[in-house]
Design a protein around this motif. Structure first.
Motif, PDB file in Angstrom:
ATOM      1  N   THR A 151      27.264 -21.885 -28.490  1.00 41.71           N
ATOM      2  CA  THR A 151      26.928 -20.468 -28.522  1.00 41.71           C
ATOM      3  C   THR A 151      27.326 -19.894 -29.868  1.00 41.71           C
ATOM      4  OG1 THR A 151      29.067 -19.884 -27.563  1.00 41.71           O
ATOM      5  CG2 THR A 151      27.237 -20.201 -26.026  1.00 41.71           C
ATOM      6  N   LEU A 152      26.483 -19.035 -30.386  1.00 37.94           N
ATOM      7  CA  LEU A 152      26.738 -18.376 -31.660  1.00 37.94           C
ATOM      8  C   LEU A 152      27.049 -16.915 -31.392  1.00 37.94           C
ATOM      9  CD1 LEU A 152      23.762 -19.888 -33.689  1.00 37.94           C
ATOM     10  CD2 LEU A 152      26.101 -20.727 -33.562  1.00 37.94           C
ATOM     11  N   ALA A 153      28.067 -16.401 -32.063  1.00 36.91           N
ATOM     12  CA  ALA A 153      28.447 -15.000 -31.888  1.00 36.91           C
ATOM     13  C   ALA A 153      29.010 -14.470 -33.198  1.00 36.91           C
ATOM     14  CB  ALA A 153      29.487 -14.865 -30.783  1.00 36.91           C
ATOM     15  N   HIS A 195      31.995 -15.936 -42.325  1.00 38.25           N
ATOM     16  CA  HIS A 195      32.486 -14.561 -42.382  1.00 38.25           C
ATOM     17  C   HIS A 195      31.705 -13.737 -43.388  1.00 38.25           C
ATOM     18  CE1 HIS A 195      34.431 -15.630 -46.154  1.00 38.25           C
ATOM     19  NE2 HIS A 195      35.056 -14.471 -46.222  1.00 38.25           N
ATOM     20  N   ALA A 196      31.857 -12.443 -43.233  1.00 37.96           N
ATOM     21  CA  ALA A 196      31.343 -11.479 -44.208  1.00 37.96           C
ATOM     22  C   ALA A 196      32.475 -10.497 -44.463  1.00 37.96           C
ATOM     23  CB  ALA A 196      30.121 -10.751 -43.667  1.00 37.96           C
ATOM     24  N   LEU A 197      32.755 -10.254 -45.735  1.00 42.78           N
ATOM     25  CA  LEU A 197      33.780  -9.290 -46.123  1.00 42.78           C
ATOM     26  C   LEU A 197      33.088  -8.187 -46.905  1.00 42.78           C
ATOM     27  CD1 LEU A 197      36.794  -8.525 -46.270  1.00 42.78           C
ATOM     28  CD2 LEU A 197      36.880  -9.761 -48.435  1.00 42.78           C
ATOM     29  N   GLY A 220      39.071   0.659 -47.181  1.00 42.06           N
ATOM     30  CA  GLY A 220      37.620   0.579 -47.293  1.00 42.06           C
ATOM     31  C   GLY A 220      37.027  -0.767 -46.950  1.00 42.06           C
ATOM     32  N   LEU A 221      37.796  -1.638 -46.317  1.00 39.15           N
ATOM     33  CA  LEU A 221      37.302  -2.970 -45.979  1.00 39.15           C
ATOM     34  C   LEU A 221      36.903  -3.064 -44.514  1.00 39.15           C
ATOM     35  CD1 LEU A 221      39.897  -5.423 -47.590  1.00 39.15           C
ATOM     36  CD2 LEU A 221      37.642  -4.831 -48.430  1.00 39.15           C
ATOM     37  N   PHE A 222      35.890  -3.875 -44.272  1.00 41.11           N
ATOM     38  CA  PHE A 222      35.645  -4.360 -42.920  1.00 41.11           C
ATOM     39  C   PHE A 222      35.099  -5.766 -43.043  1.00 41.11           C
ATOM     40  CE2 PHE A 222      31.478  -2.432 -43.746  1.00 41.11           C
ATOM     41  CZ  PHE A 222      30.574  -3.291 -43.149  1.00 41.11           C
ATOM     42  N   ALA A 223      35.306  -6.537 -41.995  1.00 40.13           N
ATOM     43  CA  ALA A 223      34.903  -7.944 -42.024  1.00 40.13           C
ATOM     44  C   ALA A 223      34.314  -8.332 -40.685  1.00 40.13           C
ATOM     45  CB  ALA A 223      36.099  -8.833 -42.355  1.00 40.13           C
ATOM     46  N   LEU A 224      33.434  -9.305 -40.741  1.00 40.19           N
ATOM     47  CA  LEU A 224      32.816  -9.882 -39.555  1.00 40.19           C
ATOM     48  C   LEU A 224      33.100 -11.379 -39.559  1.00 40.19           C
ATOM     49  CD1 LEU A 224      29.370  -8.087 -39.853  1.00 40.19           C
ATOM     50  CD2 LEU A 224      31.307  -7.421 -38.422  1.00 40.19           C
ATOM     51  N   ILE A 225      33.269 -11.937 -38.372  1.00 42.16           N
ATOM     52  CA  ILE A 225      33.532 -13.367 -38.231  1.00 42.16           C
ATOM     53  C   ILE A 225      32.432 -13.975 -37.375  1.00 42.16           C
ATOM     54  CG2 ILE A 225      35.121 -15.106 -37.313  1.00 42.16           C
ATOM     55  CD1 ILE A 225      37.404 -13.099 -37.891  1.00 42.16           C
ATOM     56  N   ALA A 226      31.819 -15.036 -37.886  1.00 42.92           N
ATOM     57  CA  ALA A 226      30.804 -15.779 -37.124  1.00 42.92           C
ATOM     58  C   ALA A 226      31.507 -16.920 -36.408  1.00 42.92           C
ATOM     59  CB  ALA A 226      29.736 -16.325 -38.062  1.00 42.92           C
ATOM     60  N   GLU A 227      31.183 -17.070 -35.127  1.00 45.27           N
ATOM     61  CA  GLU A 227      31.796 -18.118 -34.328  1.00 45.27           C
ATOM     62  C   GLU A 227      30.718 -18.979 -33.673  1.00 45.27           C
ATOM     63  OE1 GLU A 227      35.919 -15.900 -33.048  1.00 45.27           O
ATOM     64  OE2 GLU A 227      34.177 -15.665 -31.720  1.00 45.27           O
ATOM     65  N   MET A 244      24.218 -11.252 -42.129  1.00 47.33           N
ATOM     66  CA  MET A 244      23.642 -10.172 -42.938  1.00 47.33           C
ATOM     67  C   MET A 244      23.088  -9.062 -42.051  1.00 47.33           C
ATOM     68  SD  MET A 244      21.992 -12.182 -46.176  1.00 47.33           S
ATOM     69  CE  MET A 244      21.659 -10.690 -47.091  1.00 47.33           C
ATOM     70  N   GLN A 245      22.463  -9.416 -40.954  1.00 49.73           N
ATOM     71  CA  GLN A 245      21.949  -8.401 -40.023  1.00 49.73           C
ATOM     72  C   GLN A 245      23.097  -7.619 -39.388  1.00 49.73           C
ATOM     73  OE1 GLN A 245      19.537 -11.008 -37.593  1.00 49.73           O
ATOM     74  NE2 GLN A 245      17.685 -10.557 -38.780  1.00 49.73           N
ATOM     75  N   ALA A 246      24.190  -8.305 -39.066  1.00 52.48           N
ATOM     76  CA  ALA A 246      25.355  -7.635 -38.490  1.00 52.48           C
ATOM     77  C   ALA A 246      26.015  -6.711 -39.508  1.00 52.48           C
ATOM     78  CB  ALA A 246      26.352  -8.673 -37.973  1.00 52.48           C
ATOM     79  N   VAL A 247      26.051  -7.121 -40.771  1.00 54.66           N
ATOM     80  CA  VAL A 247      26.577  -6.252 -41.828  1.00 54.66           C
ATOM     81  C   VAL A 247      25.716  -4.995 -41.932  1.00 54.66           C
ATOM     82  CG1 VAL A 247      26.864  -6.010 -44.333  1.00 54.66           C
ATOM     83  CG2 VAL A 247      27.741  -8.045 -43.164  1.00 54.66           C
ATOM     84  N   GLU A 248      24.404  -5.170 -41.919  1.00 54.36           N
ATOM     85  CA  GLU A 248      23.514  -4.013 -41.992  1.00 54.36           C
ATOM     86  C   GLU A 248      23.780  -3.051 -40.835  1.00 54.36           C
ATOM     87  OE1 GLU A 248      18.788  -3.003 -42.517  1.00 54.36           O
ATOM     88  OE2 GLU A 248      19.329  -4.787 -41.366  1.00 54.36           O
ATOM     89  N   ALA A 249      23.913  -3.575 -39.629  1.00 55.27           N
ATOM     90  CA  ALA A 249      24.173  -2.730 -38.461  1.00 55.27           C
ATOM     91  C   ALA A 249      25.521  -2.020 -38.587  1.00 55.27           C
ATOM     92  CB  ALA A 249      24.123  -3.567 -37.181  1.00 55.27           C
TER      93      ALA A 249
END
Length: 133
Positions: A3-5, A70-72, A55-62, A107-112
């Protein structure tokens, strides 16, 4: 089947900040990130610095619960738009998880996430020597 999240990193959580350090160092060690890894200074300071920068936010792909990318992002401001902007500073997917669409999904999650923060646009920082191998 794996599963991808993609989830938001909690920059107040030392475990998530340590995970982001590991993913960033793996990216820096990869040819796409320069091939040298993070400096000792960056490895020591990054986990704490992530939680301190407002001013930072990050996303983690699992993939199946394991962090594989990740995206920083760094928030800035555009006087032309009179609104925040989002700079996608680091984007990585570990080699074993490439080709599954995680980069596109990040990239789509960063845009959202940027839209949810009222950002007028997203910019992407790219190394001049960053070529897909």
């Amino acid at each position: 089947m794996s599963t991808l999240a993609i989830r938001a990193a909690n920059l107040a959580d030392p475990a998530d900040c340590q995970l982001l350090l590991q993913l960033t160092d793996a990216y820096a060690r990869d040819a796409m990130g320069g091939g040298e890894g993070l400096s000792e200074h960056a490895r020591q300071q990054l986990p704490t610095a992530l939680g301190q920068h407002p001013g930072l936010f990050a996303l983690i792909a699992e993939r199946s619960g394991e962090a594989v990318g990740h995206a920083l992002c760094v928030l800035g401001f555009s006087s032309f738009y009179a609104a925040p902007v989002c700079n996608l500073h680091d984007l990585s997917v570990l080699p074993a998880a490439r080709g599954l669409g995680l980069g596109r999904a990040l990239m789509q999650a960063v845009e959202a996430a940027a839209l949810a923060r009222g950002c007028a646009k997203v910019t992407l920082e790219v190394r001049a020597d960053n070529h897909v191998g």
